[in-house]
Design a protein around this motif. Structure first.
Motif, PDB file in Angstrom:
ATOM      1  N   VAL A  87      33.324 -18.059  29.356  1.00  0.00           N
ATOM      2  CA  VAL A  87      32.520 -19.275  29.561  1.00  0.00           C
ATOM      3  C   VAL A  87      33.092 -20.417  28.713  1.00  0.00           C
ATOM      4  CG1 VAL A  87      30.226 -20.312  29.227  1.00  0.00           C
ATOM      5  CG2 VAL A  87      30.421 -18.027  30.235  1.00  0.00           C
ATOM      6  N   ASP A  88      33.439 -20.121  27.448  1.00  0.00           N
ATOM      7  CA  ASP A  88      34.010 -21.167  26.574  1.00  0.00           C
ATOM      8  C   ASP A  88      35.295 -21.737  27.161  1.00  0.00           C
ATOM      9  OD1 ASP A  88      31.982 -20.779  24.858  1.00  0.00           O
ATOM     10  OD2 ASP A  88      33.121 -19.669  23.331  1.00  0.00           O
ATOM     11  N   SER A  89      36.180 -20.830  27.617  1.00  0.00           N
ATOM     12  CA  SER A  89      37.472 -21.322  28.115  1.00  0.00           C
ATOM     13  C   SER A  89      37.287 -22.061  29.446  1.00  0.00           C
ATOM     14  CB  SER A  89      38.484 -20.178  28.248  1.00  0.00           C
ATOM     15  OG  SER A  89      38.069 -19.285  29.246  1.00  0.00           O
ATOM     16  N   ALA A  90      36.300 -21.635  30.269  1.00  0.00           N
ATOM     17  CA  ALA A  90      36.062 -22.330  31.546  1.00  0.00           C
ATOM     18  C   ALA A  90      35.548 -23.741  31.279  1.00  0.00           C
ATOM     19  CB  ALA A  90      35.063 -21.548  32.394  1.00  0.00           C
ATOM     20  N   LEU A  91      34.713 -23.892  30.250  1.00  0.00           N
ATOM     21  CA  LEU A  91      34.182 -25.223  29.930  1.00  0.00           C
ATOM     22  C   LEU A  91      35.324 -26.138  29.453  1.00  0.00           C
ATOM     23  CD1 LEU A  91      31.678 -27.006  29.727  1.00  0.00           C
ATOM     24  CD2 LEU A  91      31.415 -26.255  27.353  1.00  0.00           C
ATOM     25  N   ALA A  92      36.188 -25.607  28.583  1.00  0.00           N
ATOM     26  CA  ALA A  92      37.325 -26.404  28.097  1.00  0.00           C
ATOM     27  C   ALA A  92      38.217 -26.813  29.274  1.00  0.00           C
ATOM     28  CB  ALA A  92      38.107 -25.597  27.063  1.00  0.00           C
ATOM     29  N   ASP A  93      38.441 -25.876  30.187  1.00  0.00           N
ATOM     30  CA  ASP A  93      39.293 -26.141  31.352  1.00  0.00           C
ATOM     31  C   ASP A  93      38.694 -27.238  32.242  1.00  0.00           C
ATOM     32  OD1 ASP A  93      41.559 -25.197  33.129  1.00  0.00           O
ATOM     33  OD2 ASP A  93      39.852 -24.912  34.484  1.00  0.00           O
ATOM     34  N   LEU A  94      37.364 -27.134  32.441  1.00  0.00           N
ATOM     35  CA  LEU A  94      36.665 -28.107  33.288  1.00  0.00           C
ATOM     36  C   LEU A  94      36.761 -29.509  32.679  1.00  0.00           C
ATOM     37  CD1 LEU A  94      35.177 -27.624  35.924  1.00  0.00           C
ATOM     38  CD2 LEU A  94      33.052 -27.382  34.647  1.00  0.00           C
ATOM     39  N   ARG A  95      36.625 -29.570  31.358  1.00  0.00           N
ATOM     40  CA  ARG A  95      36.660 -30.880  30.684  1.00  0.00           C
ATOM     41  C   ARG A  95      38.044 -31.508  30.812  1.00  0.00           C
ATOM     42  NH1 ARG A  95      32.825 -30.929  25.416  1.00  0.00           N
ATOM     43  NH2 ARG A  95      31.585 -32.427  26.571  1.00  0.00           N
ATOM     44  N   GLU A  96      39.051 -30.640  30.858  1.00  0.00           N
ATOM     45  CA  GLU A  96      40.403 -31.161  30.977  1.00  0.00           C
ATOM     46  C   GLU A  96      40.696 -31.621  32.413  1.00  0.00           C
ATOM     47  OE1 GLU A  96      43.226 -28.711  28.797  1.00  0.00           O
ATOM     48  OE2 GLU A  96      44.661 -29.256  30.395  1.00  0.00           O
ATOM     49  N   ARG A  97      40.277 -30.778  33.377  1.00  0.00           N
ATOM     50  CA  ARG A  97      40.658 -31.068  34.769  1.00  0.00           C
ATOM     51  C   ARG A  97      39.681 -31.960  35.520  1.00  0.00           C
ATOM     52  NH1 ARG A  97      43.453 -25.954  37.539  1.00  0.00           N
ATOM     53  NH2 ARG A  97      43.452 -24.587  35.732  1.00  0.00           N
ATOM     54  N   ALA A  98      38.421 -31.985  35.084  1.00  0.00           N
ATOM     55  CA  ALA A  98      37.439 -32.851  35.767  1.00  0.00           C
ATOM     56  C   ALA A  98      36.912 -33.844  34.727  1.00  0.00           C
ATOM     57  CB  ALA A  98      36.314 -32.005  36.351  1.00  0.00           C
ATOM     58  N   PRO A  99      37.589 -34.985  34.555  1.00  0.00           N
ATOM     59  CA  PRO A  99      37.267 -35.912  33.467  1.00  0.00           C
ATOM     60  C   PRO A  99      35.797 -36.345  33.445  1.00  0.00           C
ATOM     61  CG  PRO A  99      39.278 -36.602  34.592  1.00  0.00           C
ATOM     62  CD  PRO A  99      38.727 -35.454  35.366  1.00  0.00           C
ATOM     63  N   ALA A 100      35.127 -36.383  34.628  1.00  0.00           N
ATOM     64  CA  ALA A 100      33.721 -36.815  34.670  1.00  0.00           C
ATOM     65  C   ALA A 100      32.848 -35.945  33.763  1.00  0.00           C
ATOM     66  CB  ALA A 100      33.210 -36.751  36.101  1.00  0.00           C
ATOM     67  N   THR A 101      33.239 -34.683  33.584  1.00  0.00           N
ATOM     68  CA  THR A 101      32.407 -33.773  32.774  1.00  0.00           C
ATOM     69  C   THR A 101      32.419 -34.165  31.292  1.00  0.00           C
ATOM     70  OG1 THR A 101      34.265 -32.263  32.556  1.00  0.00           O
ATOM     71  CG2 THR A 101      32.691 -31.759  34.292  1.00  0.00           C
ATOM     72  N   ARG A 102      33.427 -34.961  30.883  1.00  0.00           N
ATOM     73  CA  ARG A 102      33.495 -35.369  29.463  1.00  0.00           C
ATOM     74  C   ARG A 102      32.358 -36.316  29.099  1.00  0.00           C
ATOM     75  NH1 ARG A 102      39.663 -36.979  29.813  1.00  0.00           N
ATOM     76  NH2 ARG A 102      40.377 -35.043  30.735  1.00  0.00           N
ATOM     77  N   ASP A 103      31.816 -37.014  30.115  1.00  0.00           N
ATOM     78  CA  ASP A 103      30.725 -37.973  29.840  1.00  0.00           C
ATOM     79  C   ASP A 103      29.352 -37.351  30.094  1.00  0.00           C
ATOM     80  OD1 ASP A 103      32.669 -39.924  29.372  1.00  0.00           O
ATOM     81  OD2 ASP A 103      32.805 -40.358  31.530  1.00  0.00           O
ATOM     82  N   TYR A 104      29.297 -36.042  30.254  1.00  0.00           N
ATOM     83  CA  TYR A 104      28.015 -35.387  30.538  1.00  0.00           C
ATOM     84  C   TYR A 104      27.017 -35.596  29.397  1.00  0.00           C
ATOM     85  CZ  TYR A 104      29.090 -32.773  34.831  1.00  0.00           C
ATOM     86  OH  TYR A 104      29.361 -32.429  36.122  1.00  0.00           O
ATOM     87  N   THR A 105      25.746 -35.742  29.760  1.00  0.00           N
ATOM     88  CA  THR A 105      24.679 -35.783  28.753  1.00  0.00           C
ATOM     89  C   THR A 105      24.496 -34.350  28.226  1.00  0.00           C
ATOM     90  OG1 THR A 105      23.012 -35.237  30.400  1.00  0.00           O
ATOM     91  CG2 THR A 105      23.466 -37.589  30.040  1.00  0.00           C
ATOM     92  N   PRO A 106      23.818 -34.184  27.065  1.00  0.00           N
ATOM     93  CA  PRO A 106      23.586 -32.823  26.566  1.00  0.00           C
ATOM     94  C   PRO A 106      22.898 -31.933  27.614  1.00  0.00           C
ATOM     95  CG  PRO A 106      23.041 -34.424  24.872  1.00  0.00           C
ATOM     96  CD  PRO A 106      23.361 -35.209  26.113  1.00  0.00           C
TER      97      PRO A 106
END
Ligand code: B12
Length: 343
Positions: free
Chosen positions: A243-262
């Motif tokens: 789960v941790d590595s999938a989240l890191a991967d998503l943040r890298e490949r789908a930039p919109a996820t970097r602006d997600y609210t908590p």
């Protein structure tokens, strides 16, 4: 979900009932149900043809993002009140043995088995309803202290099937026959057959099965020899890391996820976890459809909340890469990716 068709009165009551759920008007909802009882509709029909389909409609509205979680909770609370009112109105007296009804460990969908419990009561059984998420050890010690004719176990989410199996085995060791039910076993009960346990599609069939002890005890053995490859156990051990590595991967490949609210981040982490949990359950019963049905459902849920299907595809690809040495998991993830691609 469509309105029940058994009787004009019931169909009209159903749309009034849904309106009461939408308006969170519990008094009017109880009145709709008790009026049907006054008109002579049996309590069992009120529970199964009014409350049950209305709850399925509540789920559909939540899935389409038309109703918030709060609206779903309010509606479910009202349905619980209505079930209690119908049960009190009917007031059956037990004439048969004890049946214990409980949810699997980690299973919070208590209303479906509550309906089953009330139908069993209406048919004369003395029912002990233990409610949501009952730990296996506590259920077994309860069964030891109280002489039970049978135990009915509920599972609404397929991802809980491995826990369900442990619980079924624990009850069996106490020599109490088990019947299971709920959406978690598949629409046709195919995952119950894999676990080697008696399954009922609905409350009336559960009641028939409980009354037929020979059939209840005559269950074919579980078909789980595939677990010898250890893929299930090793996936469960790696859940946190994946789960941790999938989240890191998503943040890298789908930039919109970097602006997600908590809050968005929280539900993303939950979804990444659900993917691993459903994958694990599919490995447990060795059935691609468990995973592909889940992926199809997840894509719908996320699309209705503005998350495009390819985001799910990215995570499935990430997990496939991380699990490339696990042939069964790779097969399932591939089947999941095909579902995403076809959308
Ligand atoms: C209310 C509800 C909740 C409530 C439950 C409260 C309660 N007191 O029950 C809460 C808020 C806790 C909840 C939580 C979640 N829920 Co929910 N929930 C529902 C909802 C809307 C209604 C459940 C219900 O009462 N159904 C009515 C009954 C009658 O359903 P039924 O299965 O048809 O029951 C019949 C048969 O299956 C059978 N049967 C049922 N149980 C048993 C047991 C036995 C022993 C037997 C023999 C037979 C039997 O007999 C019944 C009557 O004839 C459903 C939608 C739905 N379609 O059911 C979603 C639903 C089940 N939930 C869903 C989800 C995803 C979740 C969550 C994961 C959401 C989240 N992100 O947190 C969590 C998981 C919680 C957990 N770990 O258990 C999804 C599951 C989808 C999937 N892919 O598996 C559904 C289908 C919603 C949807 N449309 O997507 N939920």
């Amino acid at each position: 979900m469509t309105a029940p068709t058994t009787g004009v009165g019931l169909a009209a009551a159903w749309s009034r009932y849904l309106h009461c759920l939408a308006e969170a008007d519990e008094y009017a909802a109880v009145e709709v149900a008790t009026r049907l009882l006054d008109d002579g509709l049996p309590a069992e029909r009120v529970l199964l043809d009014l409350v049950a389909p209305a709850q399925a409609e509540v789920g559909d509205r939540w899935a389409r993002n038309e109703w918030s979680v709060a609206q779903e909770h309010a509606a479910t609370h009202i349905s619980e009140r209505v079930v209690a009112a119908v049960a009190a109105y009917a007031g059956p007296r037990p004439t048969r043995g004890r049946v214990v009804v409980a949810c699997m460990d980690g299973e919070w969908h208590a209303l479906p088995p509550r309906l089953v419990a009330e139908v069993l009561r209406l048919r004369g059984w003395q029912v002990t309803f233990l409610g949501a998420s009952v730990p296996a050890a506590h259920l077994v010690s309860y069964l030891h202290r109280h002489d039970a004719h049978a135990v009915a176990l509920a599972c609404a989410l397929p991802m809980r099937l491995p826990h369900a199996h442990r619980m079924i085995e624990a009850c069996r060791r106490s020599d109490v026959p088990v019947v299971v039910g709920g959406r978690g076993f598949g629409a046709d009960g195919r995952w119950a057959r894999r676990l080697g346990v008696a399954w009922a599609p609905d409350a009336p069939s559960a009641a028939d099965l409980v009354a037929d002890e020979r059939t209840l005890r005559r269950t074919p053995p579980a078909e789980l020899s595939h677990l010898a490859d250890d893929e299930y156990a090793s996936l469960v051990k790696r859940r946190g890391e994946l789960v941790d590595s999938a989240l890191a991967d998503l943040r890298e490949r789908a930039p919109a996820t970097r602006d997600y609210t908590p809050a968005q981040l929280d539900s993303t982490v939950s979804d990444l976890g659900y993917i691993v949990d459903f994958l694990a359950a599919a490995l447990y019963v060795d059935d691609d459809t468990l995973f592909t049905e889940f992926v199809d459902w997840l894509v719908d849920i996320l699309a209705n909340r503005g998350v495009p299907a390819p985001a799910v595809g990215l995570t499935l690809t990430h997990y496939a890469e991380a699990l490339r040495d696990s042939p069964r998991a790779a097969r399932l993830l591939d089947a999941g990716r095909k579902v995403v691609a076809a959308r």
